[in-house]
Write a protein that holds these residues in place. Structure first.
Motif, PDB file in Angstrom:
ATOM      1  N   GLU A 196     -43.361  65.922  10.836  1.00 50.71           N
ATOM      2  CA  GLU A 196     -44.789  65.645  11.040  1.00 50.71           C
ATOM      3  C   GLU A 196     -45.017  64.708  12.239  1.00 50.71           C
ATOM      4  O   GLU A 196     -44.300  63.714  12.400  1.00 50.71           O
ATOM      5  CB  GLU A 196     -45.343  64.964   9.775  1.00 50.71           C
ATOM      6  CG  GLU A 196     -46.801  64.576   9.903  1.00 50.71           C
ATOM      7  CD  GLU A 196     -47.362  64.017   8.612  1.00 50.71           C
ATOM      8  OE1 GLU A 196     -46.591  63.739   7.674  1.00 50.71           O
ATOM      9  OE2 GLU A 196     -48.595  63.850   8.567  1.00 50.71           O
ATOM     10  N   VAL A 197     -46.010  65.047  13.025  1.00 49.98           N
ATOM     11  CA  VAL A 197     -46.397  64.128  14.110  1.00 49.98           C
ATOM     12  C   VAL A 197     -47.231  63.009  13.499  1.00 49.98           C
ATOM     13  O   VAL A 197     -48.259  63.265  12.868  1.00 49.98           O
ATOM     14  CB  VAL A 197     -47.212  64.886  15.183  1.00 49.98           C
ATOM     15  CG1 VAL A 197     -47.916  63.910  16.118  1.00 49.98           C
ATOM     16  CG2 VAL A 197     -46.308  65.816  15.973  1.00 49.98           C
ATOM     17  N   GLY A 204     -58.015  79.310   1.621  1.00 51.36           N
ATOM     18  CA  GLY A 204     -57.527  79.020   2.976  1.00 51.36           C
ATOM     19  C   GLY A 204     -58.641  78.314   3.732  1.00 51.36           C
ATOM     20  O   GLY A 204     -59.818  78.612   3.507  1.00 51.36           O
ATOM     21  N   GLY A 245     -59.307  77.674  16.501  1.00 50.92           N
ATOM     22  CA  GLY A 245     -60.225  78.780  16.205  1.00 50.92           C
ATOM     23  C   GLY A 245     -59.528  80.121  16.376  1.00 50.92           C
ATOM     24  O   GLY A 245     -58.314  80.221  16.244  1.00 50.92           O
TER      25      GLY A 245
END
Ligand SMILES: Cc1cc2nc3c(=O)[nH]c(=O)nc-3n(C[C@H](O)[C@H](O)[C@H](O)COP(=O)(O)OP(=O)(O)OC[C@H]3O[C@@H](n4cnc5c(N)ncnc54)[C@H](O)[C@@H]3O)c2cc1C
Length: 807
Positions: free
Chosen positions: A278-279, A429, A463
């Motif tokens: 994870e960042v 989702g 997107g």
């Protein structure tokens, strides 16, 4: 009375007329051209297939020669796909020690697409994903590879060229995706039932235009069906007022597997790709001009807890719903661009839909479309669209599930009883809807994806949709090359670049698996459609079953074709936790949450052997996966919903005893035979259909058995109905109520007569327990009590039909 035409209807009629004419003209001129292009493509692809000695229906390798990029020879591609996968620890080492051109944050469709694009251009590429690949939105889609018939309608109605281009691009990408992963994706017919005569030309014109816009990328031409033919192909359809139907083609895929394939293909080309990394912050330096630049990230291995820095010339944020979180790490107090929206799907058994025909409901009560699609031997229905918060653990709500079931009922024959109890799983989702930060009106949602290059050179891609991941990646890497001064060896070459498993795949590959390895036909088909030419590797990892047939391929769950060898293979492909196998490397959690729960211990055992897990770690994995199934896949949705037991302690004791008396064999559940016996004993005449109804309404986990929790829930609902006579509880208990109210009243009389305490609600002790809490409310004595009611005098043991017949 004279029929009145609304302006809307008139507009539609005019449109239909004009469109029919227009489409006719276009078809006359375009179709011959399309057909001739098809022959050209076919010919070049057969030539290529012949050259490499493979089946003629191999992927269309001619598409590898793209004007935008350099040609990568088929054999070179194939060789790359046999590069061994380095172990995860080696990848982590490289992430720590090396410096990269590009670091991608996010291992969904977008991120892995970007990584594959970058590495195949010759850029030194890395990617980190904080959970598993596809654990976010990319495994929770409707599984369609589509241009969006609906968007085309909007494009035409509103003469919107931007929307038209979007559809056109999606259709091109649709063709590419089916071509680069032919084992994972296929074309798929979708039926649009028509119930008003004027809609027939209207929709026909729409779908014909869809074909025309696809041009030579059309999958198969759409067609019109009479009512009889429509019902023949989709017998579950509501007959009443049906005029006919239209059938058009889109693509369908296993989204999670496609996502993992993108990651694995990138690794085989040399990218350093790590899941569970994870960042936590971004590295920044100041360049010669005194400007701040993002030059890497500080990351944490979520499995070991270790932290380190990854250095990169360019950092790309592809974190879907987390877009703003990473943007904010780049620069605080910026305007947010992501408006998350939840989309829920429910899964129903396969018998709800024909094996190879989907259904599109073009106008639901909330104005959306709902798809109803056969997928992986179940039926997937969805989706909803509601604003939500970003969460690592998106959950479907009972409301959303009920909404989908209600919409489905509108389209299915009354013979097909759409039952809540049939829901095999449900998931949510999160759509990463974004507004364009470069436009002044940041409230309006961008139609397509957006790419933002921040002042500090952090690049954000967000997107879009699954279908267009490749073109989004191409555009993003193009921008990164310019913004960060990168020097790729070549241009984008992902169009036509086959994914892992595609090179040696053929539609008949599964037969070799059956013949050479002794794998069941259904299992072989599943392996070929998931791993392509890598199926042989999976088969080699299987133990012998010890049976004459199948020789190899012990199933993880008897009802599904997933096998134990897949778990071992998944570990080679970086599955780190049991939930990775349960949800993404196999799709068991998505297709049947109950079966997933049953298969879980075996999956944990195999992973423990492969990864050397301790007993403690195994326990942790079991709990973690169990929580996932309950929270995210709808396992416990009824139990954890607002259904609370509104009984006094004495009443609960009373009902527990009642249950035990019905379950006189002490099985822990009652079956339809117990109910049959019970009604016979009390002299109630209940038909077989009514018995079936009772069982199906209360048997929430569809195992043809009613356990104590389900029994109490049934009585609770009946109590509610009897008390407020509302008849609209969140499950439809009305039919049961008619049958059972009388029994509840009798029970309550008995409770009162025996002076077990005052009746609810006057009682000072009113239990308001959740289902899971009812055990705690029992007296220890009662827990041991075998029940006040003696077992019913032995009914002549009916020739008990097998219990499976009950459902
Ligand atoms: C209900 C629904 C149905 C859809 N149906 C379709 C369809 O049928 N066809 C279609 O084409 N499109 C469909 N879409 C759209 C499509 O699914 C999405 O556009 C696509 O999956 C988005 O992919 P992504 O990689 O951008 O996001 P995600 O898949 O969410 O990936 C982002 C990843 O970033 C990771 N991440 C976040 N923060 C960090 C961090 N700090 N460090 C490391 N990693 C991090 C997350 O864990 C996550 O895995 C649908 C979307 C929804 C919601």
């Amino acid at each position: 009375m004279r029929p009145r035409l609304s302006v809307r209807t008139l507009k539609r009629l005019l449109f239909a007329g004009a469109a029919v004419g227009g489409v006719g003209a276009v078809i006359v001129t375009v179709v011959p051209e399309v057909a001739s292009r098809f022959h050209e493509i076919e010919a070049s692809y057969s030539k290529m297939a012949e050259k490499v000695g493979l089946d003629k229906r191999l992927p269309n390798t001619s598409l590898m020669e793209q004007p935008s990029g350099s040609v990568m020879a088929f054999e070179d591609q194939r060789k790359q796909m046999y590069n061994p996968l380095p172990p995860r620890k080696d990848i982590l080492k490289s992430l720590e020690e090396e410096e990269f051109d590009i670091l991608v944050i996010g291992g969904g469709a977008t991120g892995t697409g970007v990584a594959l694009d970058a590495v195949t251009r010759g850029l030194k590429t890395s990617l980190v994903e904080k959970f598993d690949f596809a654990s976010g939105t990319s495994s929770r889609s409707t599984k369609l590879i589509h241009g969006g018939v609906r968007y085309l309608q909007k494009a035409i109605f509103n003469l919107d060229i931007e929307q038209y281009r979007m559809v056109k691009e999606s259709l091109t990408e649709r063709a590419n995706l089916l071509n680069i992963a032919p084992h994972l994706a296929s074309s798929f017919p979708i039926m649009l039932p028509v119930y008003k005569w004027w809609q027939l030309p209207y929709y026909w014109a729409g779908i014909k235009m869809y074909d025309v816009v696809a041009g030579r990328q059309v999958l198969k031409p759409s067609y019109i069906l009479s009512k009889t033919k429509a019902l023949e192909l989709f017998p579950m359809l509501k007959k009443d007022k049906l005029v006919g139907a239209l059938v058009y083609y889109d693509g369908q895929h296993d989204d999670a597997r496609m996502n993992v394939s993108l990651a694995i293909t990138a690794v085989r080309y040399g990218a350093s790709v790590a899941n569970y990394t994870e960042v936590v912050s971004l590295l920044k330096t100041t360049d010669d001009d005194g400007k701040e630049r993002v030059t890497g990230a500080h990351v944490k291995d979520r499995l070991s807890g270790r932290e380190w820095d990854i250095k990169a010339k360019c950092v790309i944020n592809a974190t879907g719903p987390y877009t703003d979180r990473i943007r904010t790490l780049g620069k605080e107090n910026i305007k947010k661009i992501c408006q998350p929206s939840s989309g829920v799907h429910v899964v129903l058994p396969d018998y709800y839909s024909p094996e190879s025909m989907g259904l599109l409901d073009p106008s639901t009560s909330d104005g959306r479309v709902i798809f109803f699609l056969p997928w992986q031997k179940v039926t997937v229905a969805g989706t909803t669209d509601r604003p939500c918060d970003v969460s690592d653990y998106p959950q479907p709500s009972e409301d959303e599930i009920q909404f989908i079931l209600k919409e489905i009922r509108n389209y299915l024959s009354p013979d097909v009883e759409v039952r809540r109890g049939d829901v095999l799983s449900a998931w949510s989702g999160i759509r990463p809807l974004v507004s364009d930060p470069n436009k002044s009106d940041t409230q309006s949602i961008a139609r397509n994806h957006i790419i933002e290059v921040a002042d500090n050179k952090l690049i954000t891609i967000a997107g879009g949709k699954w279908t267009t991941y490749r073109s989004m990646a191409e555009e993003t890497v193009d921008r990164a090359v310019i913004a960060c001064g990168l020097q790729p060896a070549q241009k984008c070459c992902t169009k036509g670049l086959l994914l892992d498993g595609a090179h040696g795949w053929s539609p008949t590959l599964f037969i070799r698996l059956v013949q050479d390895f002794g794998v069941e036909n259904q299992v072989a088909q599943h392996l070929a459609a998931t791993y392509g030419d890598k199926s042989f590797k999976v088969a080699k990892m299987c133990n012998l079953t010890g049976k004459r047939w199948p020789v190899l391929g012990k199933r993880l769950h008897e009802e599904y074709a997933y096998i134990e060898g897949e778990v071992k293979y998944a570990v080679r492909e970086y599955a780190c936790r049991a939930v990775d196998v349960l949800a993404r490397r196999t799709r068991l959690a998505f297709t049947n949450v109950f079966a997933a729960k049953e298969a879980l211990p075996r999956i944990v055992d195999i992973m423990a052997q492969e990864l050397g897990w301790s007993e403690e770690r195994k326990k942790e994995e079991l709990e973690h996966a169990d929580l996932f199934l309950r929270r995210e896949m709808g396992l416990d949705i009824k139990q954890t919903s607002d259904v609370r037991l509104n009984f006094s302690k004495d009443e609960i004791n009373q009902y527990v005893k009642r249950f035990k008396s019905l379950d006189y064999q002490n099985k822990g559940f009652i079956t339809i035979n117990d109910l049959r016996r019970y009604f016979k004993k009390i002299g109630e005449r209940v038909s077989e259909d009514q018995l079936h109804d009772i069982l199906s309404e209360v048997d929430l986990n569809r195992n043809a058995q009613v356990d104590l929790g389900e029994f109490l829930q049934l009585l609770n609902a009946l109590r509610k109905i009897a008390e407020d006579n509302r008849g609209d509880t969140d499950i439809d208990y009305r039919r049961i109520a008619q049958l059972m109210t009388i029994r509840v009243i009798q029970m309550r009389h008995r409770t009162r007569n025996r002076n077990f305490g005052e009746e609810h609600p006057q009682s000072g002790f009113v239990a308001d327990a959740t289902l899971t809490g009812y055990h705690e409310q029992l007296d220890p004595v009662d827990k041991q009590d075998e029940g006040e009611d003696a077992p019913p005098e032995a009914d002549p043991p009916e020739a008990d039909p097998p219990e499976a017949e009950t459902n």
